[in-house]
Design an enzyme around this catalytic site. Sequence first.
Site: not given
Length: 343
Positions: A128, A153, A157
Amino acid sequence: MSNTKILVTGGTGYIGSHTVVELQQAGYDVVIIDNLSNSNIGVLDGIQRISGIRPEFLQGDINDIRTLRDLFSTHGPIKGIINFAASKAVGESVQKPILYYRNNLVGLLNLLEVMPEYDVKGIVFSSSCTVYGEPDKNPIDESAPIKPATSPYGNTKQISEEIISDVIHAGSPIKSILLRYFNPVGAHPSAEIGELPIGVPQNLIPYLTQTAAGIRPLLTIFGNDYDTPDGTCIRDFIDVVDLARAHVIAMRRMLDRNDTAPLEIFNLGTGRGLSVMQLIQSFERATGVKVPYTIGPRRKGDIEKIWADPTKANEVLGWKADTDIDQTMRNAWKWQLKVTPAK
Ligand code: NAD
Ligand code: WQD
């Protein structure tokens, strides 16, 4: 001769389902594993209506390594993996960090461990643009620094990228392509598949289309006092089908070529920054439907402006996101109309 088979984890999810269709249309066989924690089994019907092919499906959790070994033994030979399976709600990850670290990291570790056992050549990973944080300059390319994550979150990544890199540097006989998505939006033009948020949408487009459909009274724009031309935040909104196509190219590159690096990273964006206000205007222009909105306070943690420099993906992958934003908005609206319950 049978087709090359690809495992798509999270394949009934939003980006996964669109990618399954593109893989099938490119001649790959697909097996999906999904625990249906954020999608439903009906997505398989939508996929089949578009491609004419029902993918193999296993309802299961990639965090269970025995399930994976079983899958590779009974559904193989599998040559490549696209790993979409993850939890993705930024706010929820702040409340439930253990759930996010476990769900987003354990499954990846399992896949990386099992791949060499079953001669799986490569894994495409859904990363992302969140890894860049607030960019020092835009557009942003792959060489930009990774900034400290602002949510569990986002951290998953970053850690996932590092895990894959470490495993490859340790000599694992696999390849990987990390794809850093910007803001995926829209739906398949057939309106057979699209985004299906559970509960109140956190992201702009599903909130916008649900408001236009009368499900929600008002869209709140989170801040119009940013340092941008119209004061609202700027993002690189990329059509989900354009995004899906990039996965097919990445997979082909990993499996068919022996002259590429074992680990590659690509930004997947359009290269065009659009403000929240411009996106609303695009939606209204494209559909003729007005979106009632109000201006609210800034949302904590929001990036002011970020858009991609996709030159590397354009040149190396020969891929470009070229769907017109108004067309993307029409597709999003067509999908919303399809899933809106009749009054
Ligand atoms: P999604 O929630 O629609 O799809 C993810 C799918 O994975 C769901 O169907 C869910 O049921 C499944 N899943 C979750 N955990 C699982 C597990 N442990 N085992 C098996 N299945 C599991 O999300 P999406 O928008 O399609 O995102 C796909 C990937 O792309 C995610 O990794 C996400 O973090 C990443 N990503 C998404 C965006 C975005 O804005 N949508 C942006 C950048 C990166
Ligand atoms: C876009 C813009 C909001 C809703 C998130 C994740 C990121 C990535 C993509 C996975 C922002 C504004 C939104 C609303 C609004 N996901 N907005 N009213 O924040 O760019 O990124 O999804 O990796 O990690 O953080 O996307 O769609 O939530 O917001 O004004 O009701 O729309 O403030 O400027 P974001 P988004």
